[in-house]
Scaffold this motif. Structure first.
Motif, short mmCIF file in Angstrom:
data_model
loop_
_atom_site.label_atom_id
_atom_site.label_comp_id
_atom_site.label_asym_id
_atom_site.label_seq_id
_atom_site.Cartn_x
_atom_site.Cartn_y
_atom_site.Cartn_z
N ASP A 76 5.17 -3.15 -9.67
CA ASP A 76 3.88 -2.68 -9.37
C ASP A 76 3.57 -1.50 -10.10
O ASP A 76 4.44 -0.34 -9.42
N GLY A 77 2.88 -1.12 -10.98
CA GLY A 77 2.75 0.27 -11.44
C GLY A 77 3.71 0.66 -12.67
O GLY A 77 2.99 1.02 -13.71
N GLU A 114 -1.08 6.35 -6.57
CA GLU A 114 -2.13 5.34 -6.82
C GLU A 114 -2.09 4.60 -5.28
O GLU A 114 -3.12 4.20 -4.94
N GLU A 115 -0.96 4.43 -4.71
CA GLU A 115 -1.04 3.59 -3.57
C GLU A 115 -1.59 4.34 -2.46
O GLU A 115 -1.27 5.34 -2.20
N HIS A 168 -0.88 -4.06 -16.08
CA HIS A 168 -0.16 -4.10 -14.61
C HIS A 168 0.15 -5.34 -14.30
O HIS A 168 -0.32 -6.54 -15.02
N GLN A 184 -0.19 -9.24 -9.15
CA GLN A 184 -0.15 -9.27 -7.87
C GLN A 184 -0.58 -10.24 -7.07
O GLN A 184 -0.99 -10.27 -5.91
N HIS A 224 -6.94 -0.49 -8.41
CA HIS A 224 -6.32 0.19 -9.58
C HIS A 224 -7.01 1.55 -10.11
O HIS A 224 -8.10 1.46 -9.95
#
Ligand SMILES: [Zn+2]
Length: 423
Positions: free
Chosen positions: A99-100, A133-134, A198, A201, A366
């Motif tokens: 992720d990322g 980002e999270e 990306h 997910q 995102h």
């Protein structure tokens, strides 16, 4: 769509990309579960230094802006509004390996292949590792892209974590300049286009058996806090029919919220993530209960319909039990459509490389959703095994990452050739 450039030579060097993924994912907190590299942590700081070195090795000129975004620039022959790509290197606590970082390393490899193959872009190409980002301990996500899009506010900087530290202080301690970050916003239409690679997910691409998704839209998020006020009574003596049980009213609301999510016409989901009741003991009928829930969809009309439906139904159901309700809504993010033109370029680029693709919505938020305010935005997804993400089991095969990276490089090259990319 007719594309002129032959982009087959831009295929990434798989072994190099694999080694980069292993190196960068290795920057993780050894005392935390999974692959944890939370914003402002030491592994995060070290990972970003590594990213900056990797950008320099790839021939990019690097800077870190006031918001803490790490930016690598490959100069174009004409200048003008830049082409921008990138993603993030922070993770959730107990997160996964992909992720990322797939979008950051894919962007660096794409820039490297563009340079190595002697492909000369007219526009500057910016590769960005966006800060944090999270969602973090201050309750904010996408700090770097919020700053670039001019929506980071003093109220955000004043938010505190459980120890009373402010976000502004945490940014300052990390070496960023929060006050300048507030005024960092780029002008509207200041990008030629933005493309983010990306991991999906979610399970859609794997279920459909396609290696690449062309993102149609990024879901909006509405959050609700519902409070139910009933009456405390003796749990042994008060007959069932005469109770005003706040927790049962809340439980009924949880099922209603689920039912509404199941009825979404396109990608729409509802989740209740937390429930609390008081006094919270065996022998007293619950007097008060609270639930925290959210609903996400790419469909603006459905989302606003859900707000009205839930407000009415929750109140009516609770009233039948003699329980009062108060519902507070918090809009976290409106749905954001990907640019039709960028979607078309990604799809045509995939066709020209013989890569099967499918249009997919993004249920996750995102940085791209914020960058969309600065110019035409698109996203490329690669499959997540079993749809798992934000957990140590998160997995995307190297072959898919190589394919997605190739398509990213091709897309950037095709977009560069367009005089203007329509929204
Ligand atoms: Zn992400």
């Amino acid at each position: 769509m007719n594309l002129t450039a032959d982009t087959s030579a831009l295929a990434p060097v798989a072994e190099r990309l694999e080694a980069d993924l292993a190196d960068l994912s290795g920057y993780a907190d050894p005392d935390a579960p999974g692959w944890s590299r939370e914003v402002f942590s030491e592994p995060y700081r070290a990972a970003r230094d590594w990213v900056r070195d990797r950008m320099r090795d790839a021939g990019l000129e690097t800077t870190v802006d006031a918001a803490g975004n790490v930016i690598g620039r490959l100069a174009g022959s004409h200048g003008g509004p830049p082409l921008v790509t990138g993603s993030h290197t922070d993770t959730v606590h107990g997160g996964g390996r992909f992720d990322g970082i797939v979008g950051v390393l894919g962007a660096i490899e794409a820039a490297r292949r563009i340079r190595e193959t002697g492909t000369r872009l007219a526009h500057d190409l910016l590769v960005v590792d966006f800060l944090g980002e999270e969602a973090n301990r201050f309750g904010i996500s996408c700090m770097g892209s919020r700053s670039l899009s001019g929506i980071l506010t003093p109220a955000h900087l004043a938010r505190t974590d459980t120890t009373g530290h402010t976000l502004g202080q945490a940014m300052r301690d990390f070496g960023a300049d929060p006050e300048r970050a507030l005024g960092l916003g780029w002008d509207a239409r200041s990008m030629h286009a933005f493309v983010e690679l990306h991991v999906e997910q979610g399970p859609l691409l794997e279920q459909r058996g396609v290696p690449v998704g062309v993102v149609t839209a990024i879901a909006g998020i509405e959050r609700l806090l519902a409070t139910f006020r009933g009456r405390a009574d003796h749990a042994g003596t008060m007959p069932m029919a005469e109770r005003h049980d706040a927790l049962v009213a809340a439980a009924e609301a949880v099922l209603t919220i689920e039912r509404v999510g199941c009825g979404a016409p396109v990608h729409g989901v509802t989740t209740t993530g937390r429930i609390e009741s008081s006094p919270g003991v065996y022998n007293i009928v619950p007097e008060e209960a609270r639930i925290w829930a959210e609903t996400r969809s790419v469909d603006h009309t459905w989302l606003s319909g859900v707000r009205r439906t839930l407000a009415d139904e929750l109140a009516a159901q609770a009233a039948r039990r003699g329980v009062e309700t108060a519902v507070e809504w918090l809009n976290d993010q409106d749905p954001v459509l990907a640019s039709r033109s960028v979607q078309d370029v990604i799809a045509a680029g995939a066709d020209s490389l013989g890569i099967p693709w499918a249009p997919v919505p993004s249920g996750a938020g995102h940085d791209a959703a914020h960058m969309a305010g600065l110019g035409p935005m698109g996203m490329i997804f690669v499959p997540s095994h079993g749809g798992r993400s934000h957990c140590p089991e998160e997995w995307t095969g190297l072959g898919h990452i190589v394919t997605g990276t190739h398509l990213l490089a091709a897309t950037l090259t095709h977009l560069d050739a367009l005089p203007d990319v329509a929204a």
